[in-house]
Design an enzyme around this catalytic site. Structure first.
Site, PDB file in Angstrom:
ATOM      1  N   ASP A  82     -43.316 -33.997 -35.365  1.00 51.08           N
ATOM      2  CA  ASP A  82     -44.501 -34.351 -34.588  1.00 51.08           C
ATOM      3  C   ASP A  82     -44.180 -35.551 -33.699  1.00 51.08           C
ATOM      4  OD1 ASP A  82     -47.175 -34.262 -33.802  1.00 51.08           O
ATOM      5  OD2 ASP A  82     -47.828 -35.601 -35.408  1.00 51.08           O
ATOM      6  N   ASP A 104     -42.487 -35.166 -27.057  1.00 47.15           N
ATOM      7  CA  ASP A 104     -43.670 -35.755 -26.431  1.00 47.15           C
ATOM      8  C   ASP A 104     -43.237 -36.590 -25.235  1.00 47.15           C
ATOM      9  OD1 ASP A 104     -45.929 -37.028 -25.638  1.00 47.15           O
ATOM     10  OD2 ASP A 104     -46.374 -37.982 -27.559  1.00 47.15           O
ATOM     11  N   GLU A 134     -45.796 -31.547 -24.557  1.00 48.48           N
ATOM     12  CA  GLU A 134     -47.138 -32.087 -24.306  1.00 48.48           C
ATOM     13  C   GLU A 134     -47.277 -32.427 -22.829  1.00 48.48           C
ATOM     14  OE1 GLU A 134     -50.381 -35.388 -25.924  1.00 48.48           O
ATOM     15  OE2 GLU A 134     -48.435 -35.195 -26.917  1.00 48.48           O
ATOM     16  N   HIS A 178     -56.274 -39.478 -30.904  1.00 49.22           N
ATOM     17  CA  HIS A 178     -55.631 -39.825 -32.167  1.00 49.22           C
ATOM     18  C   HIS A 178     -56.456 -40.855 -32.945  1.00 49.22           C
ATOM     19  CE1 HIS A 178     -51.752 -38.514 -30.046  1.00 49.22           C
ATOM     20  NE2 HIS A 178     -51.963 -37.657 -31.019  1.00 49.22           N
ATOM     21  N   HIS A 209     -53.844 -31.794 -30.505  1.00 49.36           N
ATOM     22  CA  HIS A 209     -53.560 -32.963 -31.327  1.00 49.36           C
ATOM     23  C   HIS A 209     -54.854 -33.763 -31.516  1.00 49.36           C
ATOM     24  CE1 HIS A 209     -48.965 -33.273 -31.045  1.00 49.36           C
ATOM     25  NE2 HIS A 209     -49.303 -32.083 -30.589  1.00 49.36           N
ATOM     26  N   SER A 211     -57.070 -33.984 -33.948  1.00 49.24           N
ATOM     27  CA  SER A 211     -58.175 -33.069 -34.252  1.00 49.24           C
ATOM     28  C   SER A 211     -58.764 -33.241 -35.647  1.00 49.24           C
ATOM     29  CB  SER A 211     -57.704 -31.623 -34.060  1.00 49.24           C
ATOM     30  OG  SER A 211     -57.348 -31.390 -32.724  1.00 49.24           O
ATOM     31  N   ASP A 254     -54.349 -35.036 -39.594  1.00 48.34           N
ATOM     32  CA  ASP A 254     -53.663 -36.105 -40.317  1.00 48.34           C
ATOM     33  C   ASP A 254     -54.668 -37.103 -40.881  1.00 48.34           C
ATOM     34  OD1 ASP A 254     -51.865 -37.949 -41.310  1.00 48.34           O
ATOM     35  OD2 ASP A 254     -51.188 -38.671 -39.367  1.00 48.34           O
ATOM     36  N   THR A 255     -55.507 -37.662 -40.009  1.00 43.49           N
ATOM     37  CA  THR A 255     -56.432 -38.718 -40.425  1.00 43.49           C
ATOM     38  C   THR A 255     -57.332 -38.287 -41.575  1.00 43.49           C
ATOM     39  OG1 THR A 255     -56.421 -39.707 -38.220  1.00 43.49           O
ATOM     40  CG2 THR A 255     -58.300 -40.215 -39.641  1.00 43.49           C
TER      41      THR A 255
END
Length: 307
Positions: A82, A104, A134, A178, A209, A211, A254-255
């Protein structure tokens, strides 16, 4: 079962209108929780490793933990880098056995992004590895990725970018961001922009991303037991489910995993002040990961029973 790429995963997801979860991993408990959820749901799965995870656990440790998971199951699984920030990081992961990498170049201008992405694609494809790129920029902070503002993806540039680089999937910016503090007002995604890109790139897999949805029950739990998370706000799950019907085949999460783990651990310590064995609090934390991922698979991604 060996690691697999994402081309076949994405082709079916696009055709049937669902998305595949790409979940960031940092340690054993996170990997175990995600794997258990995916197996129970019979869902395709992408485990992804960020620059922060590589620094924290080490690429070899993460890779070996995932290999251990593969020993115990024949579940189809892609291992993805990632936010690879340069060609060398992508090369290290390709050479290290990853089945998918993201370069990225969103911090570069258009031509520079194309040039380096094409370099990564050529190196990866020669070795049977797929590449996500990206175009556009997300606001927010995630590990070493940081931006103060969003730059939405231009549809015409997206077509040119894909044609000139040969990348296998494209992460775009349509309003996600993010971290845990995504919106101050009403949450909105630019579905008109997404639909235009999808129409201009038919059957091509799009990636979102930033999300995570930042479930408020976990914000409240963390704060109740000593946290100070504040006015965290994520992407509503119904918007993410809708995006999966517009050609979005991969959604990064992730979060939400971090938040669930931290809230449950805080609660455990508050209710069990005498505990000091990491197994005592990491076991419920692992269950929280599993429950979160299982919920996402069933109710957000729509990819249960797709293997």
């Amino acid at each position: 079962m060996p690691l697999i790429g994402t081309k076949e995963m994405f082709a079916r997801a696009y055709k049937e209108g669902y998305a595949i979860g790409a979940f960031n991993v940092n340690n054993m408990e996170i990997i175990q929780g995600i794997m258990e959820a995916a197996q129970e749901e019979k869902a395709p799965l992408i485990l992804q490793v960020s620059a922060g995870a590589r620094k924290y656990a080490g690429q070899v440790y993460i890779k070996k933990l995932i290999e251990a998971a593969l020993v115990e199951t024949d579940h189809p699984l892609a291992l993805h880098l990632d936010h690879g920030q340069d060609f060398e990081i992508c090369k290290q992961c390709i050479d290290g056995g990853f089945s998918s990498v993201m370069y990225d170049g969103s911090h570069l201008d258009f031509e520079e992004n194309i040039a380096v992405t094409k370099q990564v694609v050529e190196y990866a494809h020669e070795r049977g590895v797929v590449v996500e790129a990206e175009l556009g920029r997300l606001a927010g902070i995630e590990d070493d990725v940081q931006s103060d503002k969003s730059i939405y993806t231009d549809p015409d540039q997206a077509v040119e970018f894909v044609e000139r680089t040969g990348c296998d999937s494209l992460a775009i910016a349509i309003g996600t961001s993010h971290g845990a503090y995504k919106f101050t007002g009403e949450a909105r995604l630019d579905f008109d922009r997404l639909e235009k890109i999808t129409n201009m790139l038919p059957e091509y897999p799009i990636v979102l991303h930033g999300s995570s949805s930042v479930p408020q029950e976990f914000v409240e739990m963390a704060n109740k037991y000593g946290g100070d998370i504040g006015a965290a706000k994520g992407v509503p799950e119904e918007l993410l489910r809708k995006a999966a019907t517009y050609g979005v085949c991969k959604i990064n999460i992730d979060t939400d995993i971090r938040l669930a783990m931290t809230a449950v651990i805080r609660k455990h310590f508050a209710e069990n002040p005498s505990h000091f064995d990491p197994r005592q609090y990491l076991k419920p934390a692992r269950q929280a990961v599993k429950d979160m991922v299982q919920h996402k698979i069933k109710n957000v991604l729509g990819c249960s029973n797709k293997i």
